[in-house]
Design a protein around this motif. Structure first.
Motif, PDB file in Angstrom:
ATOM      1  N   SER A  28       0.846  -1.191   0.000  1.00  0.00           N
ATOM      2  CA  SER A  28       0.000   0.000   0.000  1.00  0.00           C
ATOM      3  C   SER A  28       0.887   1.249   0.000  1.00  0.00           C
ATOM      4  O   SER A  28       2.090   1.176   0.244  1.00  0.00           O
ATOM      5  N   GLY A  29       0.274   2.380  -0.247  1.00  0.00           N
ATOM      6  CA  GLY A  29       1.039   3.615  -0.356  1.00  0.00           C
ATOM      7  C   GLY A  29       1.734   4.036   0.924  1.00  0.00           C
ATOM      8  O   GLY A  29       2.693   4.801   0.895  1.00  0.00           O
ATOM      9  N   THR A  30       1.269   3.525   2.060  1.00  0.00           N
ATOM     10  CA  THR A  30       1.845   3.917   3.350  1.00  0.00           C
ATOM     11  C   THR A  30       2.803   2.877   3.920  1.00  0.00           C
ATOM     12  O   THR A  30       3.312   3.046   5.018  1.00  0.00           O
ATOM     13  N   ASP A  31       3.025   1.793   3.193  1.00  0.00           N
ATOM     14  CA  ASP A  31       3.939   0.744   3.682  1.00  0.00           C
ATOM     15  C   ASP A  31       5.386   1.123   3.420  1.00  0.00           C
ATOM     16  O   ASP A  31       5.757   1.430   2.284  1.00  0.00           O
ATOM     17  N   TYR A  32       6.204   1.046   4.473  1.00  0.00           N
ATOM     18  CA  TYR A  32       7.642   1.149   4.323  1.00  0.00           C
ATOM     19  C   TYR A  32       8.195  -0.253   4.053  1.00  0.00           C
ATOM     20  O   TYR A  32       7.641  -1.248   4.511  1.00  0.00           O
ATOM     21  N   VAL A  47      18.770  -3.653   8.907  1.00  0.00           N
ATOM     22  CA  VAL A  47      19.713  -3.392   7.815  1.00  0.00           C
ATOM     23  C   VAL A  47      19.413  -2.051   7.169  1.00  0.00           C
ATOM     24  O   VAL A  47      20.275  -1.172   7.103  1.00  0.00           O
ATOM     25  N   ILE A  48      18.179  -1.867   6.698  1.00  0.00           N
ATOM     26  CA  ILE A  48      17.864  -0.665   5.946  1.00  0.00           C
ATOM     27  C   ILE A  48      16.352  -0.581   5.765  1.00  0.00           C
ATOM     28  O   ILE A  48      15.653  -1.590   5.918  1.00  0.00           O
ATOM     29  N   HIS A  49      15.824   0.600   5.484  1.00  0.00           N
ATOM     30  CA  HIS A  49      14.430   0.707   5.109  1.00  0.00           C
ATOM     31  C   HIS A  49      14.230   1.899   4.176  1.00  0.00           C
ATOM     32  O   HIS A  49      15.063   2.815   4.140  1.00  0.00           O
ATOM     33  N   GLY A  50      13.125   1.849   3.423  1.00  0.00           N
ATOM     34  CA  GLY A  50      12.822   2.935   2.505  1.00  0.00           C
ATOM     35  C   GLY A  50      11.341   2.959   2.172  1.00  0.00           C
ATOM     36  O   GLY A  50      10.607   2.021   2.461  1.00  0.00           O
ATOM     37  N   LEU A  51      10.939   4.054   1.517  1.00  0.00           N
ATOM     38  CA  LEU A  51       9.530   4.199   1.153  1.00  0.00           C
ATOM     39  C   LEU A  51       9.369   4.212  -0.365  1.00  0.00           C
ATOM     40  O   LEU A  51       8.679   3.380  -0.919  1.00  0.00           O
ATOM     41  N   THR A  52      10.020   5.161  -1.025  1.00  0.00           N
ATOM     42  CA  THR A  52       9.893   5.243  -2.482  1.00  0.00           C
ATOM     43  C   THR A  52      11.254   5.342  -3.167  1.00  0.00           C
ATOM     44  O   THR A  52      11.473   4.720  -4.197  1.00  0.00           O
ATOM     45  N   SER A  53      12.143   6.109  -2.574  1.00  0.00           N
ATOM     46  CA  SER A  53      13.446   6.336  -3.220  1.00  0.00           C
ATOM     47  C   SER A  53      14.455   5.277  -2.795  1.00  0.00           C
ATOM     48  O   SER A  53      14.332   4.692  -1.725  1.00  0.00           O
ATOM     49  N   ALA A  65      11.626  -0.573  -6.856  1.00  0.00           N
ATOM     50  CA  ALA A  65      11.068  -0.408  -8.190  1.00  0.00           C
ATOM     51  C   ALA A  65      10.148   0.805  -8.238  1.00  0.00           C
ATOM     52  O   ALA A  65       9.558   1.198  -7.229  1.00  0.00           O
ATOM     53  N   GLU A  66      10.010   1.358  -9.431  1.00  0.00           N
ATOM     54  CA  GLU A  66       9.207   2.572  -9.581  1.00  0.00           C
ATOM     55  C   GLU A  66       7.755   2.345  -9.155  1.00  0.00           C
ATOM     56  O   GLU A  66       7.135   3.230  -8.557  1.00  0.00           O
ATOM     57  N   ASP A  67       7.211   1.166  -9.437  1.00  0.00           N
ATOM     58  CA  ASP A  67       5.826   0.861  -9.023  1.00  0.00           C
ATOM     59  C   ASP A  67       5.753   0.328  -7.589  1.00  0.00           C
ATOM     60  O   ASP A  67       4.675   0.015  -7.100  1.00  0.00           O
ATOM     61  N   ARG A  68       6.880   0.195  -6.940  1.00  0.00           N
ATOM     62  CA  ARG A  68       6.999  -0.266  -5.540  1.00  0.00           C
ATOM     63  C   ARG A  68       6.537  -1.705  -5.338  1.00  0.00           C
ATOM     64  O   ARG A  68       6.377  -2.135  -4.202  1.00  0.00           O
TER      65      ARG A  68
END
Lengths: 109, 112
Positions: A28-32, A47-53, A65-68
């Motif tokens: 979903s859009g709010t999932d990290y 280790v690491i985390h991210g949302l979009t970038s 990935a661009e579509d996550r």
């Protein structure tokens, strides 16, 4: 909780890069996207985390990935100490972690 | 050094006995968690607490109980009602937001 799919195991040679894939088509859009690893008989380690970038830190890089719908954890030079179980986890801000079975990474010398 | 301590590392108990596992953190984290791990499996959440004097059941709370009387401490009691208590138990803490959880070294409980 959104589900992730990871290969059961992977193998790498020492001092070579490792790309650990994770599919999460129902993200979903709010999932990290979080990655943890667990060495034998120890507690997991962040280790690491991210949302979009894409994200980089001293341990690894995370390519999203661009579509996550998928992501890849990149260890730039695998060492024997990187042999562990790697977990890819989707997590909403403030919510709990839900661990799957993860990927067993074996590193050959 | 800041971190999470769990004691003991190995614990043996007879069937039918209650046992309490210790978890202490000096990271000043608000949230604390208890997980159970069986061989070859991922972690499963037992209980979690986001603030002192409050806690919620996780996915496998039956047969377990917790308390959170102090910010630093989150003990887990494995009761005789837990059908298969032999497992590796892990405690974790976080600042309660989106950042990482820090895990303790774990307690390996064996019920004989």
């Amino acid at each position: 909780d959104a589900k992730t799919t990871q290969p059961n195991s992977m193998e790498s040679n020492e001092e070579e890069p490792v790309h650990l894939p994770c599919n999460h088509s129902t993200i979903s859009g709010t999932d990290y996207i979080h990655w943890y690893r667990q060495l034998p008989s120890q507690g997991p380690e962040y280790v690491i985390h991210g949302l979009t970038s894409n994200v980089n830190n001293r341990m690894a890089s995370l390519a999203i990935a661009e579509d996550r719908k998928s992501s890849t954890l990149i260890l730039h030079r695998a060492t024997l100490r990187d042999a562990a179980v790697y977990y890819c986890i989707l997590k909403e801000y403030g919510n709990k972690l839900v661990f799957g079975a993860g990927t067993i990474l074996r590193v050959k010398s | 050094d800041g971190g999470i301590t769990q004691s003991p590392k190995y614990l043996f108990r007879k069937e039918g006995q209650n046992v309490t596992l210790s978890c202490e953190q000096n990271l000043n984290h608000d949230a604390m968690y208890w997980y159970r791990q069986d061989p070859g499996q991922g972690l499963r959440l037992i209980y979690y607490s986001q603030i002192v004097n409050d806690f919620q059941k996780g996915d496998i709370a039956e047969g377990y109980s917790v308390s959170r009387e102090k910010k630093e401490s989150f003990p887990l009691t494995v009761t005789s009602a837990q059908k298969n208590p032999t497992a590796f138990y892990l405690c974790a803490s976080s600042d309660g937001g989106g950042r990482e959880q820090f895990f303790g070294p774990g307690t390996r409980l064996t019920v004989l």
